[in-house]
Write a protein that holds these residues in place. Structure first.
Motif, PDB file in Angstrom:
ATOM      1  N   ASP A  74       0.805  -1.219   0.000  1.00  0.00           N
ATOM      2  CA  ASP A  74       0.000   0.000   0.000  1.00  0.00           C
ATOM      3  C   ASP A  74       0.844   1.278   0.000  1.00  0.00           C
ATOM      4  N   GLY A  75       1.694   1.391  -1.019  1.00  0.00           N
ATOM      5  CA  GLY A  75       2.388   2.650  -1.223  1.00  0.00           C
ATOM      6  C   GLY A  75       3.748   2.747  -0.561  1.00  0.00           C
ATOM      7  N   GLY A  76       4.172   4.000  -0.342  1.00  0.00           N
ATOM      8  CA  GLY A  76       5.516   4.275   0.135  1.00  0.00           C
ATOM      9  C   GLY A  76       6.442   4.543  -1.040  1.00  0.00           C
ATOM     10  N   LYS A  77       7.585   5.172  -0.756  1.00  0.00           N
ATOM     11  CA  LYS A  77       8.543   5.498  -1.814  1.00  0.00           C
ATOM     12  C   LYS A  77       9.828   4.682  -1.729  1.00  0.00           C
ATOM     13  N   THR A  78      10.151   4.192  -0.529  1.00  0.00           N
ATOM     14  CA  THR A  78      11.363   3.392  -0.356  1.00  0.00           C
ATOM     15  C   THR A  78      11.009   2.071   0.299  1.00  0.00           C
ATOM     16  N   SER A 114      16.656   5.017   6.076  1.00  0.00           N
ATOM     17  CA  SER A 114      15.446   4.343   6.564  1.00  0.00           C
ATOM     18  C   SER A 114      14.443   4.183   5.423  1.00  0.00           C
ATOM     19  N   PHE A 115      13.337   3.472   5.704  1.00  0.00           N
ATOM     20  CA  PHE A 115      12.417   3.055   4.647  1.00  0.00           C
ATOM     21  C   PHE A 115      10.963   3.321   5.018  1.00  0.00           C
ATOM     22  N   ASP A 116      10.156   3.470   3.975  1.00  0.00           N
ATOM     23  CA  ASP A 116       8.707   3.582   4.172  1.00  0.00           C
ATOM     24  C   ASP A 116       8.070   2.210   4.381  1.00  0.00           C
ATOM     25  N   ARG A 117       8.667   1.208   3.755  1.00  0.00           N
ATOM     26  CA  ARG A 117       8.167  -0.159   3.885  1.00  0.00           C
ATOM     27  C   ARG A 117       9.339  -1.108   4.093  1.00  0.00           C
ATOM     28  N   ILE A 118       9.189  -1.990   5.078  1.00  0.00           N
ATOM     29  CA  ILE A 118      10.155  -3.066   5.285  1.00  0.00           C
ATOM     30  C   ILE A 118       9.376  -4.368   5.200  1.00  0.00           C
ATOM     31  N   THR A 119       9.772  -5.227   4.286  1.00  0.00           N
ATOM     32  CA  THR A 119       9.001  -6.442   4.046  1.00  0.00           C
ATOM     33  C   THR A 119       9.894  -7.676   4.030  1.00  0.00           C
ATOM     34  N   ALA A 120       9.275  -8.809   4.274  1.00  0.00           N
ATOM     35  CA  ALA A 120       9.950 -10.102   4.187  1.00  0.00           C
ATOM     36  C   ALA A 120       8.902 -11.117   3.757  1.00  0.00           C
ATOM     37  N   ALA A 121       9.190 -11.862   2.711  1.00  0.00           N
ATOM     38  CA  ALA A 121       8.229 -12.843   2.183  1.00  0.00           C
ATOM     39  C   ALA A 121       8.806 -14.249   2.283  1.00  0.00           C
ATOM     40  N   SER A 173      12.039  -1.328  13.382  1.00  0.00           N
ATOM     41  CA  SER A 173      11.371  -0.112  13.847  1.00  0.00           C
ATOM     42  C   SER A 173      12.317   1.080  13.860  1.00  0.00           C
ATOM     43  N   ASN A 174      13.609   0.824  14.008  1.00  0.00           N
ATOM     44  CA  ASN A 174      14.600   1.893  14.017  1.00  0.00           C
ATOM     45  C   ASN A 174      14.979   2.362  12.617  1.00  0.00           C
ATOM     46  N   TYR A 175      14.538   1.632  11.597  1.00  0.00           N
ATOM     47  CA  TYR A 175      14.825   2.003  10.212  1.00  0.00           C
ATOM     48  C   TYR A 175      13.533   2.248   9.422  1.00  0.00           C
ATOM     49  N   LEU A 176      12.475   2.559  10.148  1.00  0.00           N
ATOM     50  CA  LEU A 176      11.172   2.770   9.541  1.00  0.00           C
ATOM     51  C   LEU A 176      10.814   4.256   9.593  1.00  0.00           C
ATOM     52  N   ASN A 177      10.485   4.826   8.453  1.00  0.00           N
ATOM     53  CA  ASN A 177      10.082   6.228   8.405  1.00  0.00           C
ATOM     54  C   ASN A 177       8.732   6.435   9.077  1.00  0.00           C
ATOM     55  N   LYS A 178       8.450   7.660   9.434  1.00  0.00           N
ATOM     56  CA  LYS A 178       7.156   7.984  10.043  1.00  0.00           C
ATOM     57  C   LYS A 178       6.029   7.593   9.086  1.00  0.00           C
ATOM     58  N   SER A 207       1.881  -1.759  11.667  1.00  0.00           N
ATOM     59  CA  SER A 207       2.034  -0.305  11.538  1.00  0.00           C
ATOM     60  C   SER A 207       1.896   0.358  12.896  1.00  0.00           C
ATOM     61  N   ARG A 208       2.398   1.589  13.005  1.00  0.00           N
ATOM     62  CA  ARG A 208       2.324   2.320  14.255  1.00  0.00           C
ATOM     63  C   ARG A 208       0.885   2.690  14.588  1.00  0.00           C
ATOM     64  N   THR A 209       0.537   2.618  15.851  1.00  0.00           N
ATOM     65  CA  THR A 209      -0.735   3.190  16.296  1.00  0.00           C
ATOM     66  C   THR A 209      -0.556   4.692  16.358  1.00  0.00           C
ATOM     67  N   SER A 210      -1.635   5.432  16.277  1.00  0.00           N
ATOM     68  CA  SER A 210      -1.555   6.884  16.253  1.00  0.00           C
ATOM     69  C   SER A 210      -0.990   7.445  17.557  1.00  0.00           C
ATOM     70  N   GLU A 211      -1.151   6.691  18.667  1.00  0.00           N
ATOM     71  CA  GLU A 211      -0.678   7.179  19.964  1.00  0.00           C
ATOM     72  C   GLU A 211       0.738   6.714  20.290  1.00  0.00           C
ATOM     73  N   SER A 212       1.264   5.782  19.512  1.00  0.00           N
ATOM     74  CA  SER A 212       2.547   5.176  19.886  1.00  0.00           C
ATOM     75  C   SER A 212       3.707   6.122  19.634  1.00  0.00           C
ATOM     76  N   ARG A 213       4.767   5.913  20.389  1.00  0.00           N
ATOM     77  CA  ARG A 213       5.958   6.724  20.203  1.00  0.00           C
ATOM     78  C   ARG A 213       6.963   5.961  19.354  1.00  0.00           C
ATOM     79  N   GLU A 214       7.885   6.692  18.740  1.00  0.00           N
ATOM     80  CA  GLU A 214       8.945   6.070  17.954  1.00  0.00           C
ATOM     81  C   GLU A 214       9.999   5.502  18.891  1.00  0.00           C
ATOM     82  N   PHE A 215      10.565   4.344  18.536  1.00  0.00           N
ATOM     83  CA  PHE A 215      11.614   3.731  19.351  1.00  0.00           C
ATOM     84  C   PHE A 215      12.980   4.103  18.788  1.00  0.00           C
TER      85      PHE A 215
END
Length: 248
Positions: A48-52, A116-123, A142-147, A240-248
């Protein structure tokens, strides 16, 4: 000193590393390009989208080259040199100038990333990791995931459906006799594996989705589970992050 269980897990990992070391295909149900294309479309829908995008365990790049037109920059990662050689060939054939490749595993990859990346995937990869290794993977990812980014784990073996698939319950010609023979065959495989210290199943561990969700929750993520369209015994975890969660 490592315990008995740790030694056993280490032997399993060594077996899988050796098994995949010289492989040249990603183990998809079909190598037909039409099938790979359809599988990639399903996965792109869930990405569902992202650029990186970071594709961990990219294998021979079968899906990676189909992801390429949808992203500005992609990084494919695999520990197998032979797999990456095949991926390089596909990238050159498709003229995918926006893909770079890294040879690494789930422990070493993080020190080799430059952004960092918009999407990190593993299949089709998570089943070769223990729950502790999955915990480490999600934390590091989570440390390499963009907002606003997502971690999408595709094709996880479902412990509720995988045993049924193995005995042929989902096949079109399933019957009592055939299922009974399959059960006997699987019993022999398990017995032989136990006696020779090999994995009971070459496809790895079947992880309960609630165990994956518990890990994701620990790091401030919410998780949606989706059944795979092309593998009836597998599921996807969209994290995905919850709206209330903080970045690690």
């Amino acid at each position: 000193m490592p315990g008995k269980n740790e030694k056993k897990l280490s032997k399993l990992k060594d077996f899988w590393v050796e098994f995949f070391a010289d492989r040249k295909d990603g183990g998809h149900r079909s190598s037909d390009e039409e099938f790979i294309s359809l599988e990639a479309k399903e996965k792109l829908f869930h990405l569902d989208g992202g650029k990186t995008l970071l594709d961990f365990g990219c294998g021979a790049g079968e899906l990676l080259v189909y992801y390429a037109p949808e992203y500005k920059q992609l990084v494919g990662v695999d520990f197998s040199a032979s797999m990456l050689d095949e991926a390089s060939k596909k990238i050159r054939e498709r003229k995918c100038g926006n893909i770079s490749l890294i040879q690494a595993d789930d422990k070493t990859v993080w020190d080799k990333l430059e952004y960092s990346f918009d999407r990190i995937t593993a299949a089709g990869v998570i089943q070769y990791l223990t729950l502790q290794e999955i915990d480490n993977f999600i934390f590091n990812a989570s440390n390499y995931l963009n907002k606003g980014g997502k971690i999408v784990l595709f094709d996880i073996l479902d412990p509720r459906l995988y045993p049924l698939w193995k005995i042929g319950l989902f096949s079109q010609d399933a019957g009592f006799g055939k299922i009974l023979r399959k059960v006997g065959f699987e019993f022999k495989v398990i017995l032989s594996a136990s006696l020779s210290n090999r994995p009971r199943d070459i496809l790895g561990f079947a992880h309960n989705p609630y165990a994956i969700k518990k890990i994701a929750n620990r790091y401030g993520f919410e998780t949606i589970f989706v059944k795979s369209m092309y593998y009836e015994y597998k599921y996807h975890a969209i994290i995905s992050r919850t709206s209330e969660s903080r970045e690690f």
